[in-house]
Design a protein around this motif. Structure first.
Motif, PDB file in Angstrom:
ATOM      1  N   ALA A  23       0.842  -1.190   0.000  1.00 19.57           N
ATOM      2  CA  ALA A  23       0.000   0.000   0.000  1.00 19.57           C
ATOM      3  C   ALA A  23       0.877   1.240   0.000  1.00 19.57           C
ATOM      4  O   ALA A  23       1.770   1.375   0.846  1.00 19.57           O
ATOM      5  CB  ALA A  23      -0.913  -0.008   1.220  1.00 19.57           C
ATOM      6  N   ALA A  24       0.616   2.125  -0.942  1.00 22.84           N
ATOM      7  CA  ALA A  24       1.426   3.330  -1.101  1.00 22.84           C
ATOM      8  C   ALA A  24       0.654   4.565  -0.677  1.00 22.84           C
ATOM      9  O   ALA A  24      -0.571   4.645  -0.855  1.00 22.84           O
ATOM     10  CB  ALA A  24       1.869   3.468  -2.548  1.00 22.84           C
ATOM     11  N   SER A  25       1.382   5.510  -0.128  1.00 26.92           N
ATOM     12  CA  SER A  25       0.793   6.800   0.230  1.00 26.92           C
ATOM     13  C   SER A  25       1.850   7.877   0.081  1.00 26.92           C
ATOM     14  O   SER A  25       3.061   7.588   0.096  1.00 26.92           O
ATOM     15  CB  SER A  25       0.241   6.780   1.653  1.00 26.92           C
ATOM     16  N   GLY A  26       1.391   9.106  -0.097  1.00 25.55           N
ATOM     17  CA  GLY A  26       2.306  10.231  -0.192  1.00 25.55           C
ATOM     18  C   GLY A  26       2.928  10.439  -1.558  1.00 25.55           C
ATOM     19  O   GLY A  26       3.855  11.251  -1.701  1.00 25.55           O
ATOM     20  N   TYR A  60       9.214 -10.214 -15.329  1.00 23.06           N
ATOM     21  CA  TYR A  60       9.375 -11.279 -14.344  1.00 23.06           C
ATOM     22  C   TYR A  60      10.786 -11.838 -14.423  1.00 23.06           C
ATOM     23  O   TYR A  60      11.290 -12.120 -15.513  1.00 23.06           O
ATOM     24  CB  TYR A  60       8.371 -12.399 -14.577  1.00 23.06           C
ATOM     25  N   ALA A  61      11.381 -12.040 -13.275  1.00 24.06           N
ATOM     26  CA  ALA A  61      12.670 -12.713 -13.236  1.00 24.06           C
ATOM     27  C   ALA A  61      12.483 -14.171 -13.659  1.00 24.06           C
ATOM     28  O   ALA A  61      11.419 -14.764 -13.439  1.00 24.06           O
ATOM     29  CB  ALA A  61      13.255 -12.643 -11.832  1.00 24.06           C
ATOM     30  N   ASP A  62      13.514 -14.735 -14.241  1.00 24.69           N
ATOM     31  CA  ASP A  62      13.427 -16.125 -14.704  1.00 24.69           C
ATOM     32  C   ASP A  62      13.072 -17.080 -13.567  1.00 24.69           C
ATOM     33  O   ASP A  62      12.393 -18.082 -13.778  1.00 24.69           O
ATOM     34  CB  ASP A  62      14.753 -16.555 -15.331  1.00 24.69           C
ATOM     35  N   SER A  63      13.526 -16.751 -12.374  1.00 22.26           N
ATOM     36  CA  SER A  63      13.324 -17.639 -11.231  1.00 22.26           C
ATOM     37  C   SER A  63      11.857 -17.762 -10.819  1.00 22.26           C
ATOM     38  O   SER A  63      11.490 -18.719 -10.126  1.00 22.26           O
ATOM     39  CB  SER A  63      14.151 -17.157 -10.040  1.00 22.26           C
ATOM     40  N   VAL A  64      11.022 -16.820 -11.232  1.00 24.26           N
ATOM     41  CA  VAL A  64       9.604 -16.853 -10.848  1.00 24.26           C
ATOM     42  C   VAL A  64       8.667 -16.893 -12.043  1.00 24.26           C
ATOM     43  O   VAL A  64       7.450 -16.981 -11.872  1.00 24.26           O
ATOM     44  CB  VAL A  64       9.233 -15.647  -9.955  1.00 24.26           C
ATOM     45  N   LYS A  65       9.211 -16.836 -13.242  1.00 23.54           N
ATOM     46  CA  LYS A  65       8.374 -16.805 -14.431  1.00 23.54           C
ATOM     47  C   LYS A  65       7.480 -18.039 -14.474  1.00 23.54           C
ATOM     48  O   LYS A  65       7.927 -19.156 -14.263  1.00 23.54           O
ATOM     49  CB  LYS A  65       9.267 -16.738 -15.676  1.00 23.54           C
ATOM     50  N   GLY A  66       6.203 -17.811 -14.740  1.00 26.82           N
ATOM     51  CA  GLY A  66       5.247 -18.904 -14.775  1.00 26.82           C
ATOM     52  C   GLY A  66       4.603 -19.182 -13.430  1.00 26.82           C
ATOM     53  O   GLY A  66       3.595 -19.897 -13.359  1.00 26.82           O
ATOM     54  N   ARG A  67       5.172 -18.649 -12.367  1.00 27.19           N
ATOM     55  CA  ARG A  67       4.636 -18.861 -11.013  1.00 27.19           C
ATOM     56  C   ARG A  67       4.169 -17.559 -10.372  1.00 27.19           C
ATOM     57  O   ARG A  67       3.581 -17.598  -9.288  1.00 27.19           O
ATOM     58  CB  ARG A  67       5.704 -19.471 -10.091  1.00 27.19           C
ATOM     59  N   CYS A  68       4.415 -16.474 -11.040  1.00 22.18           N
ATOM     60  CA  CYS A  68       4.259 -15.171 -10.410  1.00 22.18           C
ATOM     61  C   CYS A  68       3.384 -14.259 -11.246  1.00 22.18           C
ATOM     62  O   CYS A  68       3.450 -14.283 -12.484  1.00 22.18           O
ATOM     63  CB  CYS A  68       5.653 -14.548 -10.241  1.00 22.18           C
ATOM     64  N   THR A  69       2.569 -13.461 -10.568  1.00 24.52           N
ATOM     65  CA  THR A  69       1.768 -12.448 -11.243  1.00 24.52           C
ATOM     66  C   THR A  69       1.833 -11.165 -10.435  1.00 24.52           C
ATOM     67  O   THR A  69       1.572 -11.173  -9.233  1.00 24.52           O
ATOM     68  CB  THR A  69       0.304 -12.885 -11.370  1.00 24.52           C
ATOM     69  N   ILE A  70       2.196 -10.092 -11.113  1.00 22.75           N
ATOM     70  CA  ILE A  70       2.142  -8.774 -10.486  1.00 22.75           C
ATOM     71  C   ILE A  70       0.936  -8.041 -11.031  1.00 22.75           C
ATOM     72  O   ILE A  70       0.609  -8.158 -12.216  1.00 22.75           O
ATOM     73  CB  ILE A  70       3.448  -7.977 -10.717  1.00 22.75           C
ATOM     74  N   SER A  71       0.279  -7.298 -10.176  1.00 24.11           N
ATOM     75  CA  SER A  71      -0.871  -6.508 -10.600  1.00 24.11           C
ATOM     76  C   SER A  71      -0.944  -5.263  -9.737  1.00 24.11           C
ATOM     77  O   SER A  71      -0.266  -5.174  -8.705  1.00 24.11           O
ATOM     78  CB  SER A  71      -2.167  -7.315 -10.503  1.00 24.11           C
ATOM     79  N   LYS A  76      -6.748   2.117  -5.564  1.00 26.49           N
ATOM     80  CA  LYS A  76      -6.495   1.806  -4.152  1.00 26.49           C
ATOM     81  C   LYS A  76      -5.025   1.985  -3.779  1.00 26.49           C
ATOM     82  O   LYS A  76      -4.611   1.645  -2.669  1.00 26.49           O
ATOM     83  CB  LYS A  76      -6.936   0.376  -3.841  1.00 26.49           C
ATOM     84  N   ASN A  77      -4.235   2.520  -4.713  1.00 28.45           N
ATOM     85  CA  ASN A  77      -2.813   2.771  -4.447  1.00 28.45           C
ATOM     86  C   ASN A  77      -2.093   1.535  -3.931  1.00 28.45           C
ATOM     87  O   ASN A  77      -1.288   1.605  -2.981  1.00 28.45           O
ATOM     88  CB  ASN A  77      -2.639   3.916  -3.440  1.00 28.45           C
ATOM     89  N   THR A  78      -2.360   0.416  -4.560  1.00 24.09           N
ATOM     90  CA  THR A  78      -1.824  -0.850  -4.071  1.00 24.09           C
ATOM     91  C   THR A  78      -1.286  -1.682  -5.228  1.00 24.09           C
ATOM     92  O   THR A  78      -1.902  -1.739  -6.303  1.00 24.09           O
ATOM     93  CB  THR A  78      -2.897  -1.645  -3.311  1.00 24.09           C
ATOM     94  N   VAL A  79      -0.172  -2.331  -4.982  1.00 20.36           N
ATOM     95  CA  VAL A  79       0.396  -3.284  -5.935  1.00 20.36           C
ATOM     96  C   VAL A  79       0.447  -4.642  -5.245  1.00 20.36           C
ATOM     97  O   VAL A  79       0.652  -4.732  -4.036  1.00 20.36           O
ATOM     98  CB  VAL A  79       1.789  -2.834  -6.424  1.00 20.36           C
TER      99      VAL A  79
END
Length: 124
Positions: A23-26, A60-71, A76-79
């Protein structure tokens, strides 16, 4: 004052999943690129994934590709970081970071603001 606050870490069994939030603010969140990094004991901090201001570009880094999703939810100022099929080698402190340029960046020197981190421990 800019604040990035990570949450969602903890102890997870191998093969499980977790979802981290930041959660981001400012800051004008919707114009910043966001990244997730991690640092395992005795190792340097490394990029896990990153997302552009609009969410239209991801990395995505190779180490997490296929297992990871960023959104991200700019309203809501959230990643978010979703990591599946967890492995013991995913154990680390996970940090979120904000890049003023708004683009995807895999290098930590491009990031302007950092959270305090959240511990993720994956048991075998």
């Amino acid at each position: 004052q800019v604040q990035l606050v990570e949450s969602g870490g903890g102890l997870v069994q191998a093969g499980g999943s977790l979802r981290l939030s930041c959660a981001a603010s400012g800051l004008t969140f919707s114009s910043y690129g966001m990244g997730w990094f991690r640092q395992a004991p005795g190792k340097e901090r490394e990029v896990v994934t990153a997302i552009s201001w609009s969410g239209g570009t991801t990395y995505y880094a190779d180490s997490v590709k296929g297992r990871c999703t960023i959104s991200r939810d700019n309203a809501k100022n959230t990643v978010f970081l979703q990591l599946n099929s967890l492995k013991p080698e995913d154990t680390a402190v996970y940090y979120c970071a904000a890049d003023f340029r708004g683009v995807v960046a895999g290098t930590e020197s491009f990031y302007d603001y950092w959270g305090q981190g959240t511990q993720v421990t994956v048991s075998s």
